[in-house]
Design a protein around this motif. Structure first.
Motif, PDB file in Angstrom:
ATOM      1  N   ILE A  31       0.840  -1.199   0.000  1.00  0.00           N
ATOM      2  CA  ILE A  31       0.000   0.000   0.000  1.00  0.00           C
ATOM      3  C   ILE A  31       0.875   1.250   0.000  1.00  0.00           C
ATOM      4  CG2 ILE A  31      -1.619   1.351   1.412  1.00  0.00           C
ATOM      5  CD1 ILE A  31      -2.764  -1.456   2.323  1.00  0.00           C
ATOM      6  N   SER A  36      -0.604   4.201  -7.559  1.00  0.00           N
ATOM      7  CA  SER A  36      -1.841   4.955  -7.833  1.00  0.00           C
ATOM      8  C   SER A  36      -2.851   4.747  -6.706  1.00  0.00           C
ATOM      9  CB  SER A  36      -2.461   4.500  -9.162  1.00  0.00           C
ATOM     10  OG  SER A  36      -3.044   3.217  -9.019  1.00  0.00           O
ATOM     11  N   ASN A  37      -3.829   5.643  -6.671  1.00  0.00           N
ATOM     12  CA  ASN A  37      -4.909   5.504  -5.687  1.00  0.00           C
ATOM     13  C   ASN A  37      -5.694   4.222  -5.919  1.00  0.00           C
ATOM     14  OD1 ASN A  37      -4.417   7.788  -4.150  1.00  0.00           O
ATOM     15  ND2 ASN A  37      -5.713   9.093  -5.420  1.00  0.00           N
ATOM     16  N   GLN A  38      -5.919   3.853  -7.180  1.00  0.00           N
ATOM     17  CA  GLN A  38      -6.654   2.630  -7.471  1.00  0.00           C
ATOM     18  C   GLN A  38      -5.925   1.420  -6.892  1.00  0.00           C
ATOM     19  OE1 GLN A  38      -6.742   1.147 -11.538  1.00  0.00           O
ATOM     20  NE2 GLN A  38      -8.850   0.394 -11.239  1.00  0.00           N
ATOM     21  N   ASP A  39      -4.626   1.353  -7.079  1.00  0.00           N
ATOM     22  CA  ASP A  39      -3.838   0.252  -6.528  1.00  0.00           C
ATOM     23  C   ASP A  39      -3.957   0.229  -5.004  1.00  0.00           C
ATOM     24  OD1 ASP A  39      -2.867   0.590  -9.224  1.00  0.00           O
ATOM     25  OD2 ASP A  39      -1.118  -0.588  -8.678  1.00  0.00           O
ATOM     26  N   ARG A  40      -3.809   1.403  -4.389  1.00  0.00           N
ATOM     27  CA  ARG A  40      -3.897   1.482  -2.916  1.00  0.00           C
ATOM     28  C   ARG A  40      -5.262   1.020  -2.414  1.00  0.00           C
ATOM     29  NH1 ARG A  40      -0.317   5.482  -3.831  1.00  0.00           N
ATOM     30  NH2 ARG A  40      -1.827   7.117  -4.292  1.00  0.00           N
ATOM     31  N   GLU A  41      -6.321   1.435  -3.090  1.00  0.00           N
ATOM     32  CA  GLU A  41      -7.672   1.049  -2.672  1.00  0.00           C
ATOM     33  C   GLU A  41      -7.876  -0.462  -2.780  1.00  0.00           C
ATOM     34  OE1 GLU A  41     -10.369   3.417  -5.004  1.00  0.00           O
ATOM     35  OE2 GLU A  41      -9.694   5.285  -4.054  1.00  0.00           O
ATOM     36  N   ILE A  42      -7.414  -1.045  -3.870  1.00  0.00           N
ATOM     37  CA  ILE A  42      -7.573  -2.491  -4.061  1.00  0.00           C
ATOM     38  C   ILE A  42      -6.782  -3.254  -3.008  1.00  0.00           C
ATOM     39  CG2 ILE A  42      -7.005  -4.418  -5.604  1.00  0.00           C
ATOM     40  CD1 ILE A  42      -7.752  -2.514  -7.962  1.00  0.00           C
ATOM     41  N   THR A  44      -5.710  -2.186  -0.126  1.00  0.00           N
ATOM     42  CA  THR A  44      -6.274  -1.928   1.203  1.00  0.00           C
ATOM     43  C   THR A  44      -7.476  -2.828   1.458  1.00  0.00           C
ATOM     44  OG1 THR A  44      -5.489   0.361   1.221  1.00  0.00           O
ATOM     45  CG2 THR A  44      -7.329  -0.163   2.677  1.00  0.00           C
ATOM     46  N   SER A  45      -8.323  -3.025   0.457  1.00  0.00           N
ATOM     47  CA  SER A  45      -9.487  -3.904   0.642  1.00  0.00           C
ATOM     48  C   SER A  45      -9.042  -5.342   0.877  1.00  0.00           C
ATOM     49  CB  SER A  45     -10.444  -3.812  -0.547  1.00  0.00           C
ATOM     50  OG  SER A  45      -9.943  -4.476  -1.688  1.00  0.00           O
ATOM     51  N   ASP A  48      -7.624  -5.550   4.434  1.00  0.00           N
ATOM     52  CA  ASP A  48      -8.706  -5.560   5.411  1.00  0.00           C
ATOM     53  C   ASP A  48      -9.385  -6.930   5.472  1.00  0.00           C
ATOM     54  OD1 ASP A  48      -8.026  -2.942   5.918  1.00  0.00           O
ATOM     55  OD2 ASP A  48      -9.773  -2.088   4.877  1.00  0.00           O
ATOM     56  N   LYS A 131      -7.439 -10.090  -8.252  1.00  0.00           N
ATOM     57  CA  LYS A 131      -7.184  -8.644  -8.161  1.00  0.00           C
ATOM     58  C   LYS A 131      -5.699  -8.343  -8.293  1.00  0.00           C
ATOM     59  CE  LYS A 131     -11.222  -7.281  -5.453  1.00  0.00           C
ATOM     60  NZ  LYS A 131     -11.680  -6.673  -4.176  1.00  0.00           N
TER      61      LYS A 131
END
Length: 140
Positions: A31, A36-42, A44-45, A48, A131
């Motif tokens: 992370i 990119s933000n998209q990579d971080r969001e994926i 991070t999910s 979690d 993913k």
């Protein structure tokens, strides 16, 4: 080939808890290094989900033994991957390796409620591998 076996499943649950913890720490690293933000969001999910899986495995262990699972504070040593892509590759194969372990747990753990929990975790791990494949292809 497989049959329910409480004594066989307990060490597998311990391995699963430690593996989920190691993955969580590794994904924190990804992370922080995601481009990119998209990579971080994926990621991070996924991270979690790993946290939730760890709690689910801990719950199963406690329900079966009446004892809290003891986690190693050392785990496997963390080696920084040479690149973000190399980290994604490691993550893909880590998720697939987890599927193999969790399949053993699925077949040896007693009680349908626990089998259902393991099935949920298994399908999450397959989704995670997909993913990570997406992220790898996108960043190559």
């Amino acid at each position: 080939m497989y049959q329910t076996n409480l004594q066989a499943v307990l060490p597998l649950l311990q391995r699963a808890v430690q593996g989920e913890r190691n993955d969580e720490l590794f994904y924190d690293y990804l992370i922080q290094n995601a481009p990119s933000n998209q990579d971080r969001e994926i990621i991070t999910s996924i991270r979690d989900d790993e946290r939730r899986h760890r709690q689910m495995f801990r719950h199963m262990y406690y329900a079966l033994t009446g004892q809290q699972i003891t986690e190693s504070t050392t785990g496997e040593p963390f080696n920084i991957p040479p690149s973000y892509l190399a980290g994604l590759e490691k993550a893909i194969f880590g998720e697939l390796s987890a599927v193999e372990l969790y399949r053993k747990i699925y077949f040896t753990i007693p009680y349908t409620v626990f089998k259902n929990m393991v099935f949920e975790i298994l399908t999450d791990e397959l989704k995670h591998a997909s993913k990570y494949n997406f992220l790898y292809a996108k960043n190559k």
